[in-house]
Design a protein around this motif. Structure first.
Motif, PDB file in Angstrom:
ATOM      1  N   ILE A 178      -7.817  20.680 -21.203  1.00 14.88           N
ATOM      2  CA  ILE A 178      -8.732  21.320 -20.105  1.00 14.88           C
ATOM      3  C   ILE A 178      -8.820  20.424 -18.951  1.00 14.88           C
ATOM      4  CG2 ILE A 178     -10.290  22.645 -21.789  1.00 14.88           C
ATOM      5  CD1 ILE A 178     -11.731  19.714 -21.951  1.00 14.88           C
ATOM      6  N   ASP A 179      -7.863  19.508 -18.554  1.00 19.65           N
ATOM      7  CA  ASP A 179      -7.457  19.120 -17.205  1.00 19.65           C
ATOM      8  C   ASP A 179      -8.443  17.903 -17.031  1.00 19.65           C
ATOM      9  OD1 ASP A 179      -6.072  18.612 -15.126  1.00 19.65           O
ATOM     10  OD2 ASP A 179      -7.012  20.167 -13.826  1.00 19.65           O
ATOM     11  N   ILE A 180      -8.817  17.047 -18.116  1.00 20.83           N
ATOM     12  CA  ILE A 180      -9.747  16.032 -17.902  1.00 20.83           C
ATOM     13  C   ILE A 180      -8.980  14.743 -18.333  1.00 20.83           C
ATOM     14  CG2 ILE A 180     -11.848  14.862 -18.794  1.00 20.83           C
ATOM     15  CD1 ILE A 180     -13.050  17.706 -19.358  1.00 20.83           C
ATOM     16  N   ALA A 181      -8.965  13.863 -17.302  1.00 22.59           N
ATOM     17  CA  ALA A 181      -7.982  12.576 -17.500  1.00 22.59           C
ATOM     18  C   ALA A 181      -9.153  11.526 -17.208  1.00 22.59           C
ATOM     19  CB  ALA A 181      -6.935  12.507 -16.665  1.00 22.59           C
ATOM     20  N   LEU A 182      -8.957  10.347 -17.853  1.00 19.12           N
ATOM     21  CA  LEU A 182      -9.847   9.205 -17.633  1.00 19.12           C
ATOM     22  C   LEU A 182      -9.109   8.545 -16.347  1.00 19.12           C
ATOM     23  CD1 LEU A 182     -12.186   7.674 -18.377  1.00 19.12           C
ATOM     24  CD2 LEU A 182     -10.905   6.461 -19.868  1.00 19.12           C
ATOM     25  N   THR A 183      -9.518   9.128 -15.297  1.00 15.99           N
ATOM     26  CA  THR A 183      -8.973   8.233 -14.221  1.00 15.99           C
ATOM     27  C   THR A 183      -9.734   7.467 -13.332  1.00 15.99           C
ATOM     28  OG1 THR A 183      -9.706  10.188 -12.960  1.00 15.99           O
ATOM     29  CG2 THR A 183      -7.196  10.262 -13.308  1.00 15.99           C
ATOM     30  N   MET A 184      -9.302   6.192 -13.130  1.00 17.81           N
ATOM     31  CA  MET A 184      -9.962   5.114 -12.551  1.00 17.81           C
ATOM     32  C   MET A 184      -9.499   4.625 -11.153  1.00 17.81           C
ATOM     33  SD  MET A 184     -11.493   3.127 -15.591  1.00 17.81           S
ATOM     34  CE  MET A 184     -12.794   3.812 -16.623  1.00 17.81           C
ATOM     35  N   ARG A 185     -10.464   4.340 -10.426  1.00 21.22           N
ATOM     36  CA  ARG A 185     -10.075   3.893  -8.981  1.00 21.22           C
ATOM     37  C   ARG A 185     -10.921   2.610  -8.391  1.00 21.22           C
ATOM     38  NH1 ARG A 185     -11.238   6.259  -3.944  1.00 21.22           N
ATOM     39  NH2 ARG A 185      -9.446   6.249  -2.510  1.00 21.22           N
ATOM     40  N   LEU A 186     -10.427   1.868  -8.007  1.00 20.14           N
ATOM     41  CA  LEU A 186     -10.930   0.840  -7.274  1.00 20.14           C
ATOM     42  C   LEU A 186     -10.820   0.749  -6.015  1.00 20.14           C
ATOM     43  CD1 LEU A 186     -12.477  -1.814  -8.433  1.00 20.14           C
ATOM     44  CD2 LEU A 186     -10.474  -3.267  -8.016  1.00 20.14           C
ATOM     45  N   ASP A 187     -12.072   1.136  -5.254  1.00 17.73           N
ATOM     46  CA  ASP A 187     -12.166   0.809  -3.850  1.00 17.73           C
ATOM     47  C   ASP A 187     -13.055  -0.144  -3.542  1.00 17.73           C
ATOM     48  OD1 ASP A 187     -14.336   2.341  -4.336  1.00 17.73           O
ATOM     49  OD2 ASP A 187     -13.843   3.944  -2.888  1.00 17.73           O
ATOM     50  N   GLY A 188     -13.512  -0.019  -2.287  1.00 19.17           N
ATOM     51  CA  GLY A 188     -14.695  -1.198  -1.831  1.00 19.17           C
ATOM     52  C   GLY A 188     -15.774  -1.201  -2.669  1.00 19.17           C
ATOM     53  N   LEU A 189     -16.463   0.213  -2.574  1.00 20.88           N
ATOM     54  CA  LEU A 189     -17.698   0.567  -3.199  1.00 20.88           C
ATOM     55  C   LEU A 189     -17.534  -0.007  -4.824  1.00 20.88           C
ATOM     56  CD1 LEU A 189     -20.515   1.527  -2.520  1.00 20.88           C
ATOM     57  CD2 LEU A 189     -19.728   3.835  -3.279  1.00 20.88           C
ATOM     58  N   ALA A 190     -16.583   0.504  -5.267  1.00 19.25           N
ATOM     59  CA  ALA A 190     -16.386   0.222  -6.873  1.00 19.25           C
ATOM     60  C   ALA A 190     -16.428  -1.144  -6.944  1.00 19.25           C
ATOM     61  CB  ALA A 190     -15.351   0.922  -7.234  1.00 19.25           C
ATOM     62  N   LEU A 191     -15.770  -1.892  -5.956  1.00 16.42           N
ATOM     63  CA  LEU A 191     -15.339  -2.989  -6.319  1.00 16.42           C
ATOM     64  C   LEU A 191     -16.764  -4.008  -6.081  1.00 16.42           C
ATOM     65  CD1 LEU A 191     -13.544  -5.531  -6.962  1.00 16.42           C
ATOM     66  CD2 LEU A 191     -13.004  -5.697  -4.480  1.00 16.42           C
ATOM     67  N   LEU A 192     -17.565  -3.697  -5.271  1.00 14.99           N
ATOM     68  CA  LEU A 192     -18.805  -4.464  -5.081  1.00 14.99           C
ATOM     69  C   LEU A 192     -19.504  -4.139  -6.358  1.00 14.99           C
ATOM     70  CD1 LEU A 192     -21.148  -5.494  -3.041  1.00 14.99           C
ATOM     71  CD2 LEU A 192     -21.704  -3.256  -2.758  1.00 14.99           C
ATOM     72  N   PHE A 193     -19.642  -3.100  -6.636  1.00 12.50           N
ATOM     73  CA  PHE A 193     -20.691  -2.658  -7.868  1.00 12.50           C
ATOM     74  C   PHE A 193     -19.978  -3.545  -9.054  1.00 12.50           C
ATOM     75  CE2 PHE A 193     -24.396  -0.072  -7.352  1.00 12.50           C
ATOM     76  CZ  PHE A 193     -24.057   0.296  -6.130  1.00 12.50           C
ATOM     77  N   ALA A 194     -18.530  -3.497  -9.278  1.00 10.43           N
ATOM     78  CA  ALA A 194     -17.880  -3.987 -10.364  1.00 10.43           C
ATOM     79  C   ALA A 194     -18.414  -5.641 -10.526  1.00 10.43           C
ATOM     80  CB  ALA A 194     -16.512  -3.952 -10.541  1.00 10.43           C
ATOM     81  N   LEU A 195     -18.280  -6.201  -9.342  1.00 11.14           N
ATOM     82  CA  LEU A 195     -18.513  -7.660  -9.156  1.00 11.14           C
ATOM     83  C   LEU A 195     -19.955  -8.024  -9.549  1.00 11.14           C
ATOM     84  CD1 LEU A 195     -16.853  -8.574  -5.839  1.00 11.14           C
ATOM     85  CD2 LEU A 195     -16.179  -9.404  -8.105  1.00 11.14           C
ATOM     86  N   LEU A 196     -20.932  -7.144  -9.146  1.00 12.76           N
ATOM     87  CA  LEU A 196     -22.264  -7.226  -9.645  1.00 12.76           C
ATOM     88  C   LEU A 196     -22.453  -7.155 -11.110  1.00 12.76           C
ATOM     89  CD1 LEU A 196     -24.194  -5.121  -6.786  1.00 12.76           C
ATOM     90  CD2 LEU A 196     -23.893  -7.683  -7.135  1.00 12.76           C
ATOM     91  N   ILE A 197     -21.785  -5.928 -11.408  1.00 13.65           N
ATOM     92  CA  ILE A 197     -22.194  -5.692 -12.976  1.00 13.65           C
ATOM     93  C   ILE A 197     -21.615  -6.948 -13.731  1.00 13.65           C
ATOM     94  CG2 ILE A 197     -21.237  -4.145 -14.802  1.00 13.65           C
ATOM     95  CD1 ILE A 197     -21.186  -1.801 -12.594  1.00 13.65           C
TER      96      ILE A 197
END
Lengths: 788, 115
Positions: free
Chosen positions: A85-104
């Protein structure tokens, strides 16, 4: 840095690639969560520190990605999930994601260590770690996910883990109620978000957010834009406690303090803000976006700050102040200029640092003194000097004074509102009001408990263990460091985050000293007003109390009314549907089935045409009449024996029909079973009551009518079923292969013991269960045992 | 014959359902048994009727002669007959125990779990 662009690449192909760390990081946390209770059992007191190593190492890994991401590079990884059904666990690290990942990961590590000391000796601390780290994994998954469905799944996981954490102390009614409220409000928003994401997928033709974000104006010009916007905003506003959904967040303070510090100030409640920031390049910039976000954000900002000052419980003041800050972030995203994007990111960072610290300090005060009411706290500086220092640093940052990072965040916020192309005057006024109220709240919650005359508290206070001091202290240090060297330390990540929000690479300049700007003037005004509001807080609360009646029609009351009416509807429905009378259940079942089937038939197919296929012989007609007569005798018979004999007549006649239509096996079984049934009835017969007529004439007529409707429906269905011919019945396979493959000449028997042998096994199981049931019922003598 | 049997099935269902709606508990069991016959006939008729010609492979042959009755519904009905016997037997004993325990056969009086 590399990129696995195709979502179809299996994990093994990525193994050599740094990007796999994205998926690994989430799975690592999930594994850690599952292991936490076991670790607790063996390691006990050191569990918090040990578990904190997981998120801490992830923080370090993410920190190494800052330079590359700041240059505008992204990290991408994909794992096939449901390719059909065309669902892949795709992940992407850009600036916004990185900021939140660091906080988390960063704040997460501190919180896990803090929780170990805060909940020391709690008998369910293992479970607490499990929930907390599960939340961490969900939140990290949410900010890294690129697939729309994956985003929704992680979004819901944060709601569920938040529910478990708020209700952690599940023996208290208030905790259970608050947990349910948070779940219902954010869960309803989650459903709206799901609908919005699906519409986005349909409108843009892609389920990968990165592709949608790159598609420019496609969504803004699409006919579905308004529904998408409303649904996404509903999801974001409920999650980030925007007016009118702000009421759940202060109630969520029923959670243990580490949870409040982590979920309800620095991470989860920012998920809504995150989604808005994420969607800004593709949904933002339209009039409706600017209006909705600016107005709701500004209202929430001022309302939250006002309500903060109305409270005197430490955590509730902080919670309302968090609502206010979330409103500010939403407002900035609504303004949407490059400066506002930069302000939003800087403010998210500043807020996470000081609010996380302040919540942990509030937990420490409560933990050490046993007192939550800020008006009953004072002079603690002599007893808890280290805590006092951290608290005052964080408070200064919250109040937006130099040289701390909170000042930088607030200055860019004021600049962004000053330069806003729309409603600038209103937004500046709202921001100054918010800043002033926040100054007062900061003094109230983080300075007052430590200064002035010492007030007696239920427990003798002293500084907490190191694990509890480390978290707030490290966050306070970050606040100082980022404040002193904003461009060097915070510039890259804020720039990268703002680039993601704007959808294009931007540079930012962060500075502590901007010169004598209008923003500085408004800042100074806010501080003066704030100090005044703090000392005049009795008056502020008087005004608040006078406005009390407004609360009676507020959204919190709306929630209560909705819950009450839900209960009313549920009990009314239960009264009607679950009457306890078998007859009523049957009537409802028959009428609704017949109604739905009939409606579908006539709406879809019209009146079915009936073709006669075989002409019955006279003896077949005779048999049919026998069955009918038998059934009617069963119904009208007044004696049990007569009814049983008639039932036997029906059974044997049905058996004869099987004989005539080529089913000798069926006939044999039917005769045997029918004989057994009649014998069984006769055996039990003397132990059974005689027939009795209980119903009145009207009831019997009604039942007769319902039964006839049910029977008529079955007649029509059988006639239709005869008409339907499947292209190639599976029976052909059985017929062809029975002798050659299964070496059996009786095809029915071969099906039962070979082709469909599992069905037969199930049948034997049913009989065995029935036999056990019969045996148990006959042996069971509860009355006799009770007597003994 | 299909039309005739469809009507017979309808009457069987109507009688079974009517009996299940009675308040006297013994009638419930008898209704259940009627319903079992009706359901078996539905499967049998829906699979298509063919007079004579049971699905047997003659000795020495690999396949039966051209047209035989469909064996699959027969297998299903055979299973269903046995299962409905199990259900009736269990219900019958349950009713017997209920009668002993409650001392009443009016279903309307059995609305609560405590008796």
């Amino acid at each position: 840095m590399c990129a696995a662009n195709s979502p179809g690449i299996p994990l093994s192909d990525l193994a050599m690639d740094g990007a796999v760390g994205l998926i690994f990081s989430v799975f690592l946390l999930v594994a850690l969560s599952a292991l936490a209770p076991t670790v607790q059992r063996f390691v006990r007191g050191w569990t918090g520190l040990l578990l904190a190593l997981g998120p801490a190492s992830l923080f370090a890994w993410f920190a190494t990605q800052i330079p590359a991401v700041a240059r505008g590079e992204t990290l991408e990884a994909a794992l096939r999930w449901a390719p059909s059904i065309d669902i892949a666990l795709t992940m992407r690290l850009d600036g916004l994601a990185l900021l939140f990942a660091l906080l988390i990961c960063g704040i997460g590590a501190l919180i896990v260590a803090y929780a170990g000391a805060y909940l020391h000796g709690h008998h369910q601390i293992g479970r607490f770690y499990c929930f907390l780290i599960l939340f961490m994994a969900s939140m990290l998954g949410l900010v890294l996910a690129d697939n729309l469905i994956a985003i929704f799944v992680f979004w819901e996981l944060t709601s569920i883990s938040s529910y478990l954490l708020i209700g952690f102390d599940h023996r208290r009614t208030a905790a259970r109620k608050a947990a349910l409220q948070a779940l219902l409000v954010t869960g309803a928003g989650g459903l709206a978000l799901l609908a919005g994401l699906v519409l986005m997928g349909i409108a843009s033709g892609s389920w990968e957010l990165s592709e949608i974000l790159a598609s420019g104006d496609v969504l803004r010009e699409h006919a579905l834009y308004t529904p998408i916007l409303i649904l996404v905003l509903a999801g974001a506003f409920t999650k980030s406690a925007q007016f009118p959904f702000h009421f759940w967040l202060p109630n969520a303070m029923e959670a243990p303090t580490p949870v409040s510090a982590y979920l309800h100030s620095s991470t989860m409640v920012k998920a809504g803000v995150y989604i808005l920031a994420r969607m800004h390049p593709t949904l933002g910039g339209t009039d409706s976006w600017i209006w909705a976000l600016s107005i709701f954000g500004a209202v929430t900002m001022v309302l939250g700050a006002w309500l903060a000052l109305q409270n005197n419980q430490l955590k509730r003041v902080l919670a309302y102040s968090t609502v206010s800050s979330l409103g500010a972030m939403v407002m900035l995203l609504g303004i949407g200029t490059p400066l506002a994007a930069k302000a939003a990111i800087a403010f998210i960072l500043a807020h996470a640092l000081y609010k996380g610290a302040l919540f942990m300090v509030a937990g420490t005060i409560d933990h050490e003194t046993g007192e939550k009411n800020t008006e009953k706290l004072g002079g603690l500086v002599r007893l808890m000097p280290a805590t006092a220092a951290v608290s005052i640093i964080a408070a200064v940052s919250m109040a937006g004074l130099p040289p701390l990072f909170g000042f930088v965040g607030k200055e860019v916020l004021l600049e962004a509102t000053l330069e806003s192309p729309t409603f600038s005057t209103w937004l500046v006024a709202a921001s100054v009001a918010m800043a002033a109220l926040t100054v007062a709240a900061a003094i109230l919650v983080a300075v007052k408990p430590f200064i002035g005359a010492h007030l007696e508290t239920p427990k003798k206070a002293h500084d907490p263990p190191l694990a509890m001091q480390a978290g707030p202290a490290i966050l306070a240090l970050f606040t100082i460091a980022l404040g002193l060297a904003p461009q060097f330390l915070a510039g890259p990540i804020v720039g990268a985050g703002a680039s993601s929000v704007l959808g294009e690479q931007t540079e930012v300049k962060l500075a502590l000293w901007h010169g004598l700007t209008p923003a500085l003037g408004f800042s100074a005004l806010a501080v003066l007003l704030g100090v005044g509001l703090y000392f005049g807080r009795a008056g502020v609360r008087g005004v608040g109390a006078a406005l009390g009646p407004i609360d009676a029609v507020g959204p919190a009351r709306g929630y209560d009314a909705a819950m009450a009416s839900l209960n009313l509807i549920a009990s009314a429905q239960t009264r009607i549907l679950q009457s306890g009378y078998l007859r009523n259940y049957l009537i409802i079942l028959i009428i609704s089935t017949a109604g739905l089937v009939g409606f579908t038939l006539f709406a879809r197919h019209g009146v079915p045409e009936i073709r006669v296929q075989t002409i019955p012989n006279f003896y077949e007609v005779g048999l049919a009449i026998l069955v009918v007569v038998g059934a009617l005798i069963v119904v009208v018979s007044r004696s049990r024996l007569g009814a049983i004999a008639a039932l036997g007549l029906v059974g044997y006649s049905v058996g004869l029909i099987y004989v005539l239509y080529g089913a000798p096996d069926l006939a044999m079984t039917q005769f045997a079973i029918e004989t057994l049934t009649v014998i069984l009835f006769v055996l039990v017969f003397y132990h059974l009551p005689a027939f009795a007529t209980y119903s009145g004439k009207r009831e019997r007529l009604r039942d007769m009518l319902v039964a006839l409707i049910g029977g008529a429906m079955m007649t029509v269905l059988v006639l239709l079923a005869v008409e339907i011919q499947v292209d190639e019945p599976v029976s052909d396979y059985f017929i062809r292969n029975s002798a050659p493959k299964a070496y059996g000449h009786n095809i029915v028997n071969v099906i039962l013991v070979d082709f469909r042998v599992l069905d037969t096994l199930g049948e034997i199981l049913v009989l065995a269960v029935a036999a056990i049931g019969v045996h148990t019922l006959l042996r069971l003598r509860p009355d006799r045992r009770a007597r003994r | 014959m299909e039309v005739l049997l469809a009507i017979v099935i309808g009457i069987l269902f109507a009688c079974g359902l009517y009996m299940m709606m009675r308040r006297s508990i013994v009638k419930l069991v008898i209704g259940l048994a009627l319903l079992g016959h009706a359901a078996n006939l539905v499967i049998f008729v829906a699979g298509g009727l063919r007079r004579g010609a049971p699905p047997l492979v003659p000795t020495g042959a690999d396949a039966p002669p051209e047209l035989v009755a469909d064996p699959l519904p027969q297998a299903l009905v055979l299973t269903a007959i046995v299962i409905s016997f199990g259900v009736v037997a269990f219900t019958l004993v349950l009713v017997k125990r209920t009668w002993q325990a409650v001392g009443n056969d009016d279903i309307d009086l059995m609305r609560a779990t405590d008796t």
